[in-house]
Design an enzyme around this catalytic site. Structure first.
Site, short mmCIF file in Angstrom:
data_model
loop_
_atom_site.label_atom_id
_atom_site.label_comp_id
_atom_site.label_asym_id
_atom_site.label_seq_id
_atom_site.Cartn_x
_atom_site.Cartn_y
_atom_site.Cartn_z
N ASP A 218 0.91 -1.14 0.00
CA ASP A 218 0.00 0.00 0.00
C ASP A 218 0.95 1.19 0.00
O ASP A 218 1.57 1.49 1.02
CB ASP A 218 -0.87 0.01 1.26
CG ASP A 218 -1.85 1.17 1.24
OD1 ASP A 218 -1.44 2.27 0.83
OD2 ASP A 218 -3.01 0.98 1.64
N HIS A 219 1.10 1.84 -1.15
CA HIS A 219 2.22 2.80 -1.25
C HIS A 219 2.07 3.98 -0.29
O HIS A 219 3.03 4.66 0.01
CB HIS A 219 2.45 3.24 -2.70
CG HIS A 219 1.49 4.28 -3.20
ND1 HIS A 219 0.24 3.98 -3.65
CD2 HIS A 219 1.61 5.62 -3.32
CE1 HIS A 219 -0.37 5.09 -4.03
NE2 HIS A 219 0.44 6.10 -3.85
N HIS A 281 -5.75 2.87 1.00
CA HIS A 281 -4.99 4.02 1.49
C HIS A 281 -5.71 4.78 2.61
O HIS A 281 -5.12 5.12 3.63
CB HIS A 281 -4.70 5.02 0.36
CG HIS A 281 -4.13 4.40 -0.88
ND1 HIS A 281 -3.26 3.35 -0.86
CD2 HIS A 281 -4.31 4.70 -2.20
CE1 HIS A 281 -2.93 3.03 -2.10
NE2 HIS A 281 -3.55 3.83 -2.93
C1 BG6 Z 1 -3.37 4.74 -6.54
C2 BG6 Z 1 -4.70 4.81 -7.25
O1 BG6 Z 1 -3.34 3.65 -5.66
O2 BG6 Z 1 -3.18 5.94 -5.80
C3 BG6 Z 1 -4.76 6.03 -8.16
O3 BG6 Z 1 -4.89 3.65 -8.04
C4 BG6 Z 1 -4.44 7.28 -7.36
O4 BG6 Z 1 -6.04 6.16 -8.76
C5 BG6 Z 1 -3.15 7.10 -6.60
O5 BG6 Z 1 -4.35 8.35 -8.28
C6 BG6 Z 1 -2.90 8.27 -5.68
O6 BG6 Z 1 -1.62 8.16 -5.17
P1 BG6 Z 1 -0.83 9.44 -4.71
O7 BG6 Z 1 0.45 8.90 -4.15
O8 BG6 Z 1 -0.65 10.30 -5.92
O9 BG6 Z 1 -1.70 10.10 -3.69
#
Ligand code: BG6
Length: 539
Positions: A218-219, A281
């Site tokens: 989960d980045h 997230h």
């Molecule tokens: C991803 C989603 O996990 O997270 C995308 O699939 C989204 O739709 C993105 O744009 C958002 O990540 P960040 O790091 O730009 O907030």
């Protein structure tokens, strides 16, 4: 400062030793006991889906930046696996091109060359056993040359349908375990699209690998600001006494994006905002706000506490969903001063799609600390701007002794943790306006990463790739955690499903799909979720 040495035995020994000795000279701090970093052992990273968007935009640039910082392990190798036939050299050229285009730093040519020397490519489709035989030979070849066993990390950066296929092929070809070395599997999102699918995927993965070998990405957990929430809560004594239902009135978590779905209709139209951002997230952000202090910062203790939070959130029933959840889709509007199409006009979106591009929920964490405090979550594409933040609003003071005029500007204290952009923390206080009268208005006390640390934060993937190679699972989602996340979202996914996807046994009427103008604050219907005199913060 010149970049540190890259991969390669001698050069890296120096980098690794330097990193270790600097770690040893840091003073002992009991608050971060357990956070000490395990060394990264020699590892071969295999990326399945090596020519895909994620690999090009995120994984390869992250590897380059780790090489630049001297943070890759000694004897690091990379193997790309993807469908198309190509030579090692061609893949290396593609890697270089992706790194030049997407790295947060302009690449240093020597560092880049050093990294690419250790890259190989294996072509083939993921359900073909011969691919794994070839991969095995490449991995063995590295070990023969190094005259030692090397750890292996398999990164599944493919379409989710291939996750179980690859895992099972790794099992069949005896690559899932390697005597004398560690084997790990890193699995990208989405981890299932329903609770049932997530359970089934867990079952298939855990039939081959032990949970300790599995790293579910989960980045958001790799973001500096998300990790800082732990520091903020558990390294400062002043907030914790207030951090409960007695002092906190509500929590509002926003993940707004200004962009539309771009070229991702194929994925997004089957996902929608709830699955794409809330199930993973945003529930993680909520966990960071609501969790109890872990006994130590080990992967098991931290994740035990997060699971307890998720399990304390009652899954909404069909009767409750209209009160607790709002979905909407963007209509045409303006973004960045330009006219932009609505969701249904985006390329690849079916004209009758009912996929939500905006979702808002009101949840409750039903435990001793939080009972009765609403947690509002909202996310959407094509909103007024990109911002991810957590706003914690305290209860109003019990009594205002100022004159009527003086009190007018008094507002409850609010703590806003901005996850991105303009990362930082702001505390809203009431202050007297200078002058002869006692008139109060809110002011903000701010900490900004950019000015406090004057350094660029690493990308989330840099932290996550090293942690996975090091075997530290703290920032990865455990099997019970991912299922607990689905448990909360699954009833809403089912409720909002279009008629042809509704269960014949329990058909539900998903209710209206609201609309909002692209570039706006979102649908007015989202107001209906708010209790008392709460308001959504401006995006
Ligand atoms: C991803 C989603 O996990 O997270 C995308 O699939 C989204 O739709 C993105 O744009 C958002 O990540 P960040 O790091 O730009 O907030």
């Amino acid at each position: 400062m010149p970049p540190q040495a890259v991969v390669g035995v001698e050069a890296d020994d120096v980098a690794v030793t330097a990193a270790l000795s600097s770690a040893q000279t840091e003073p002992e701090n009991p608050l971060i006991a357990g956070l000490e970093r395990l060394p990264v052992a020699p590892t071969t990273l295999v990326i399945f889906g090596a020519t895909g968007d994620l690999a090009r935009r995120k994984l390869l640039p992250a590897l380059y930046n780790l090489a630049h910082d001297g943070a890759l392990p000694e004897r690091f190798h990379l193997v790309g696996v993807a469908r198309r036939e190509k030579q090692h050299e061609d893949y290396r050229a593609e890697c270089a091109q992706a790194i030049r285009q997407f790295s947060r730093r302009t690449p240093d040519e020597d560092v880049l060359k050093g990294l690419l020397e250790h890259v190989k490519y294996v072509p083939g489709v993921f359900d073909d056993a011969s691919v794994y035989a070839e991969l095995g030979k490449v991995l063995d070849g590295f070990e023969e040359r190094a005259a030692t066993k090397l750890n292996r990390a398999f990164y599944l950066s493919t379409a989710p349908a291939f996750f179980p296929v690859i895992v099972e092929e790794l099992g069949k070809s005896e690559l899932a375990h390697h005597e004398g070395a560690e084997v790990r599997v890193i699995i990208e999102k989405p981890f299932g699209t329903t609770l049932q699918e997530a359970r089934e995927l867990n079952r298939r993965v855990l039939a081959i690998f032990d949970e300790s070998q599995v790293f579910r990405i989960d980045h958001y957990l790799g973001k500096e600001t998300v990790q800082n929430m732990m520091a903020f809560r558990f390294a400062n004594g002043m907030f914790e006494p207030l951090w409960n239902r007695n002092y906190i009135d509500s929590v509002q978590i926003t993940a707004a994006e200004d962009l539309g779905i771009g070229t991702r209709a194929g994925y997004y139209d089957h996902a929608g905002a709830l699955r794409d951002l809330i199930q993973n997230h945003m529930l993680q952000l909520l966990c960071h706000v609501a969790m109890e202090p872990p006994v130590s910062f080990t992967a098991e203790e931290v994740r035990n506490e997060k699971v307890k939070v998720l399990q304390a959130i009652p899954a909404p029933t069909a009767e409750e969903i209209p009160e607790l959840a709002v979905r909407a889709q963007y209509a045409a509007g303006h973004a960045g001063g330009e006219a932009v199409p609505g969701y249904l006009q985006e390329e690849g979106v079916p004209e009758d799609s009912t996929t939500e591009t905006y979702a808002a929920l009101r949840l409750e964490v039903d435990n001793w600390r939080w009972a009765g405090v609403p947690f509002y979550l909202r996310t959407g594409k094509r909103l007024a701007r990109k911002i991810t933040e957590i706003a914690v609003t305290l209860k109003p003071v019990p009594h205002l002794a100022f004159s009527q005029d003086g009190s007018l500007g008094v507002q409850p204290n609010q703590l806003v943790l901005t996850i991105q952009p303009n990362e930082g923390v702001a505390l809203r206080l009431g202050a007297k306006i200078p002058g002869t009268r006692m008139i109060i208005r809110p002011v903000s006390m701010e900490f900004l990463y950019g000015t406090a640390f004057l350094s660029q934060s690493p990308e989330a993937y840099e932290r996550l790739i090293t942690d996975a190679m090091r075997g530290d699972a703290t920032l990865f989602t455990r099997n019970d955690e991912v299922e607990a996340q689905w448990q909360i979202c699954d009833p809403i996914v089912k409720y909002w499903a279009p008629a042809h996807q509704q269960s014949p046994a329990h058909p539900q009427s998903p209710g209206p799909l609201a609309q909002y103008e692209a570039g706006s604050q979102g649908p007015k219907e989202a107001e209906n979720l708010l209790l008392d005199d709460h308001h959504w913060r401006a995006i």
